[in-house]
Design a protein around this motif. Structure first.
Motif, PDB file in Angstrom:
ATOM      1  N   ARG A  13      27.274  55.363  15.862  1.00 33.20           N
ATOM      2  CA  ARG A  13      27.001  53.974  16.267  1.00 33.20           C
ATOM      3  C   ARG A  13      28.307  53.284  16.647  1.00 33.20           C
ATOM      4  O   ARG A  13      28.560  52.161  16.250  1.00 33.20           O
ATOM      5  CB  ARG A  13      26.319  53.210  15.135  1.00 33.20           C
ATOM      6  CG  ARG A  13      24.914  53.665  14.824  1.00 33.20           C
ATOM      7  CD  ARG A  13      23.963  53.282  15.966  1.00 33.20           C
ATOM      8  NE  ARG A  13      22.601  53.617  15.610  1.00 33.20           N
ATOM      9  CZ  ARG A  13      22.049  54.807  15.824  1.00 33.20           C
ATOM     10  NH1 ARG A  13      22.767  55.778  16.379  1.00 33.20           N
ATOM     11  NH2 ARG A  13      20.800  55.039  15.486  1.00 33.20           N
ATOM     12  N   THR A  30      16.525  60.950  12.307  1.00 30.95           N
ATOM     13  CA  THR A  30      15.950  60.112  11.257  1.00 30.95           C
ATOM     14  C   THR A  30      15.365  60.953  10.129  1.00 30.95           C
ATOM     15  O   THR A  30      15.572  60.669   8.940  1.00 30.95           O
ATOM     16  CB  THR A  30      14.860  59.208  11.857  1.00 30.95           C
ATOM     17  OG1 THR A  30      15.433  58.415  12.903  1.00 30.95           O
ATOM     18  CG2 THR A  30      14.272  58.294  10.801  1.00 30.95           C
ATOM     19  N   GLN A  57      28.489  49.705  17.882  1.00 30.10           N
ATOM     20  CA  GLN A  57      28.311  48.626  16.922  1.00 30.10           C
ATOM     21  C   GLN A  57      29.546  48.418  16.047  1.00 30.10           C
ATOM     22  O   GLN A  57      29.563  47.517  15.220  1.00 30.10           O
ATOM     23  CB  GLN A  57      27.092  48.916  16.037  1.00 30.10           C
ATOM     24  CG  GLN A  57      25.782  48.937  16.806  1.00 30.10           C
ATOM     25  CD  GLN A  57      24.603  49.286  15.931  1.00 30.10           C
ATOM     26  OE1 GLN A  57      24.748  49.536  14.740  1.00 30.10           O
ATOM     27  NE2 GLN A  57      23.422  49.324  16.525  1.00 30.10           N
ATOM     28  N   GLN A  95      20.494  50.353   9.165  1.00 29.32           N
ATOM     29  CA  GLN A  95      21.831  50.929   9.059  1.00 29.32           C
ATOM     30  C   GLN A  95      22.488  50.547   7.738  1.00 29.32           C
ATOM     31  O   GLN A  95      23.126  51.389   7.080  1.00 29.32           O
ATOM     32  CB  GLN A  95      22.684  50.453  10.226  1.00 29.32           C
ATOM     33  CG  GLN A  95      24.053  51.083  10.304  1.00 29.32           C
ATOM     34  CD  GLN A  95      24.841  50.534  11.469  1.00 29.32           C
ATOM     35  OE1 GLN A  95      25.756  49.744  11.306  1.00 29.32           O
ATOM     36  NE2 GLN A  95      24.468  50.953  12.679  1.00 29.32           N
ATOM     37  N   CYS A 101      23.652  52.970   4.529  1.00 28.86           N
ATOM     38  CA  CYS A 101      24.954  52.961   3.860  1.00 28.86           C
ATOM     39  C   CYS A 101      24.796  52.790   2.355  1.00 28.86           C
ATOM     40  O   CYS A 101      25.461  53.475   1.563  1.00 28.86           O
ATOM     41  CB  CYS A 101      25.824  51.840   4.436  1.00 28.86           C
ATOM     42  SG  CYS A 101      26.288  52.079   6.161  1.00 28.86           S
ATOM     43  N   PRO A 115      18.942  55.911  18.078  1.00 27.87           N
ATOM     44  CA  PRO A 115      18.289  55.305  16.929  1.00 27.87           C
ATOM     45  C   PRO A 115      16.860  55.802  16.746  1.00 27.87           C
ATOM     46  O   PRO A 115      16.370  55.873  15.634  1.00 27.87           O
ATOM     47  CB  PRO A 115      18.329  53.807  17.256  1.00 27.87           C
ATOM     48  CG  PRO A 115      19.375  53.655  18.302  1.00 27.87           C
ATOM     49  CD  PRO A 115      19.449  54.942  19.029  1.00 27.87           C
ATOM     50  N   HIS A 122      24.520  43.775  11.559  1.00 24.43           N
ATOM     51  CA  HIS A 122      24.081  45.153  11.710  1.00 24.43           C
ATOM     52  C   HIS A 122      22.592  45.241  11.398  1.00 24.43           C
ATOM     53  O   HIS A 122      22.076  44.465  10.587  1.00 24.43           O
ATOM     54  CB  HIS A 122      24.859  46.060  10.756  1.00 24.43           C
ATOM     55  CG  HIS A 122      26.260  46.314  11.172  1.00 24.43           C
ATOM     56  ND1 HIS A 122      26.706  47.535  11.610  1.00 24.43           N
ATOM     57  CD2 HIS A 122      27.340  45.497  11.229  1.00 24.43           C
ATOM     58  CE1 HIS A 122      27.985  47.470  11.913  1.00 24.43           C
ATOM     59  NE2 HIS A 122      28.395  46.235  11.686  1.00 24.43           N
ATOM     60  N   VAL A 147      30.089  47.606   6.419  1.00 22.08           N
ATOM     61  CA  VAL A 147      29.583  48.957   6.176  1.00 22.08           C
ATOM     62  C   VAL A 147      30.184  49.528   4.883  1.00 22.08           C
ATOM     63  O   VAL A 147      29.481  50.129   4.062  1.00 22.08           O
ATOM     64  CB  VAL A 147      29.884  49.863   7.382  1.00 22.08           C
ATOM     65  CG1 VAL A 147      29.579  51.320   7.067  1.00 22.08           C
ATOM     66  CG2 VAL A 147      29.076  49.419   8.591  1.00 22.08           C
ATOM     67  N   VAL A 162      28.668  56.369  10.596  1.00 16.81           N
ATOM     68  CA  VAL A 162      28.304  55.199  11.396  1.00 16.81           C
ATOM     69  C   VAL A 162      29.236  55.057  12.588  1.00 16.81           C
ATOM     70  O   VAL A 162      28.809  54.756  13.712  1.00 16.81           O
ATOM     71  CB  VAL A 162      28.332  53.925  10.525  1.00 16.81           C
ATOM     72  CG1 VAL A 162      28.079  52.684  11.369  1.00 16.81           C
ATOM     73  CG2 VAL A 162      27.288  54.023   9.418  1.00 16.81           C
TER      74      VAL A 162
END
Length: 433
Positions: free
Chosen positions: A141, A18, A144, A76, A80, A12, A72, A154, A137
């Motif tokens: 991730r 990022t 998660q 994130q 989305c 993250p 979430h 999501v 995702v």
């Protein structure tokens, strides 16, 4: 050979990942907004933008409600939404335009090209572009992604973003036509378009993409590789099929749109709403059942478990913490609740034998337990008090009482059974028994 760099990008806090996501979404956002502005004109673009924003907040709140049991991170969810509004919309508008032009060149009637493009091309392109956010995702991730609820949320945020950009385009074009013809506002094409897209069927795009999300979420629980491949593909195919039926409803006669809306869209919407409520309740039951084991081992207080499994009690606990300790205490309680839910769902998924049963399961569990222990002094009392105030515990229960904690037990049964013991006073009490 390439696993280490991929892991760095998946973190993250990875600045490279990022920065790449921000650049991708920003560039695609600028491109899609300029394309829409060119098609609608500046006045139409501004009006369409303002009207398209109206259904966004209620839809986001509805999908956030589904995932409140184990929320979430907002970053994130905003990714989305941004993917749907920028990247997916840009891919769709370029691919649909290219496909329509190609079909028009191969056929004699341009009207047939538009109809064929909307039924055969647009559903495939648009649902695939939106599904890319879910796959990203899921890939970066995966811890998660604990079940269908995560896919539901999501997918919903991605589709709300896509529908927002599409509504800007349709509403802007409608206003541009009304402006050219001098139509009165109440009798305008803009008002009719807003009623159909923002009032009558704001759930259309979320409805399609949620089917893909349910497939990806179910794949997260699949123990077999075939399940992890077939379930997302099945969900994507269902989304494309329903999308194609919706786009082609006008070909079923003068009232085809209303027939499909009443006989297909509304029933499917009702089924998914009922499924969302059931998923939320089952997730809260899983949180209560798994956290009871940690409470028996001394990591949580007995009164915390029913409070963490009740959304009203969670909200009340955060309010009590803010009242007594300010915003910092409220944030600590919110993070405590999120970590507790994540811990419960991690264990629930591992106990069911899903992909979460991996070599780093013990490390993830230990990390979450450590974070809980650091905030327990702040969160424990207000959660216990909230449980009493919400009548989740007997009225004679004293939330300030601190009974001796039982001896730690093994937390996860099976071949990788291990025992994590509480630290601090809990460990001293357990050792004295």
């Amino acid at each position: 050979m390439f696993r280490a760099p991929l892991r760095v990008l998946a973190r993250p806090s990875g600045p490279v990942r990022t920065y790449a996501l921000v650049v991708l979404l920003a560039s695609s956002g600028v491109a899609i907004l300029e394309l829409v502005r060119q098609q609608t004109g500046t006045p139409g673009f501004l009006v369409g933008l303002g009207l398209a924003l109206l259904p966004v907040a209620p839809l986001m709140a509805a999908f956030r409600w589904v995932g409140r049991a184990a929320p979430h991170p907002w970053a994130q969810l905003l990714f989305c939404f941004g993917w749907g509004a920028c990247a997916a919309a840009l891919i769709a508008i370029l691919a649909n335009d290219f496909a329509t032009r190609w079909i028009a060149a191969a056929t004699a009637d341009p009207a047939d090209a538009d109809q064929l493009g909307s039924v055969a091309i647009a559903p495939v392109v648009e649902e695939s572009a939106k599904a890319a956010a879910l796959l990203l995702v899921f890939a970066f991730r995966r811890r998660q992604f604990t079940g269908p609820a995560d896919g539901f949320v999501v997918a919903g945020f991605t589709a709300v973003g896509f529908a927002f950009t599409e509504n800007v385009l349709y509403l802007g074009n409608a206003f541009d036509e009304d402006l050219a013809e001098g139509t009165r506002p109440l009798d305008s094409l803009t008002a009719a378009t807003f009623f159909v897209r923002a009032v009558l069927s704001p759930f259309a795009h979320p409805l399609f993409t949620v089917l893909t999300g349910l497939g990806v979420g179910a794949a997260a629980l699949g123990a077999r590789r075939s399940h992890r491949i077939c379930l997302p593909a099945l969900g994507l195919a269902a989304a494309m099929g329903l999308h194609a039926l919706w786009n082609g409803s006008s070909r079923f006669g003068e009232h085809g749109f209303y027939v499909v809306y009443a006989s297909v869209m509304v029933p499917v919407f009702g089924v998914l709403v009922g499924l969302a409520v059931r998923i939320r309740r089952r997730r809260l039951r899983a949180v209560a059942g798994e956290l009871a084991v940690y409470a028996a081992a001394g990591w949580l207080g007995p009164a915390e478990v029913p409070a963490l499994a009740s959304m009203p009690a969670r909200s009340l606990a955060r309010a009590l913490a803010r009242r007594s300790g300010g915003r910092a205490a409220g944030r600590a309680v919110r993070r405590y609740q999120a970590d507790a839910a994540a811990l419960a769902l991690l264990r629930h998924r591992a106990r069911r034998g899903g992909p979460a049963r991996e070599p780093d399961f013990a490390g993830l569990e230990r990390e979450l337990l450590h974070r809980l222990w650091l905030r327990r002094a702040t969160a424990g009392p207000v959660l216990a008090r909230a449980a009493v105030m919400e009548e989740l515990l007997p009225p004679w229960y004293d939330p300030l009482a601190r009974p001796p904690l039982p001896a730690p037990r093994a937390l996860v049964p099976g071949p990788r059974t291990h025992s994590l013991r509480p630290r601090g006073r809990a460990a001293q009490r357990a050792g004295a028994r």
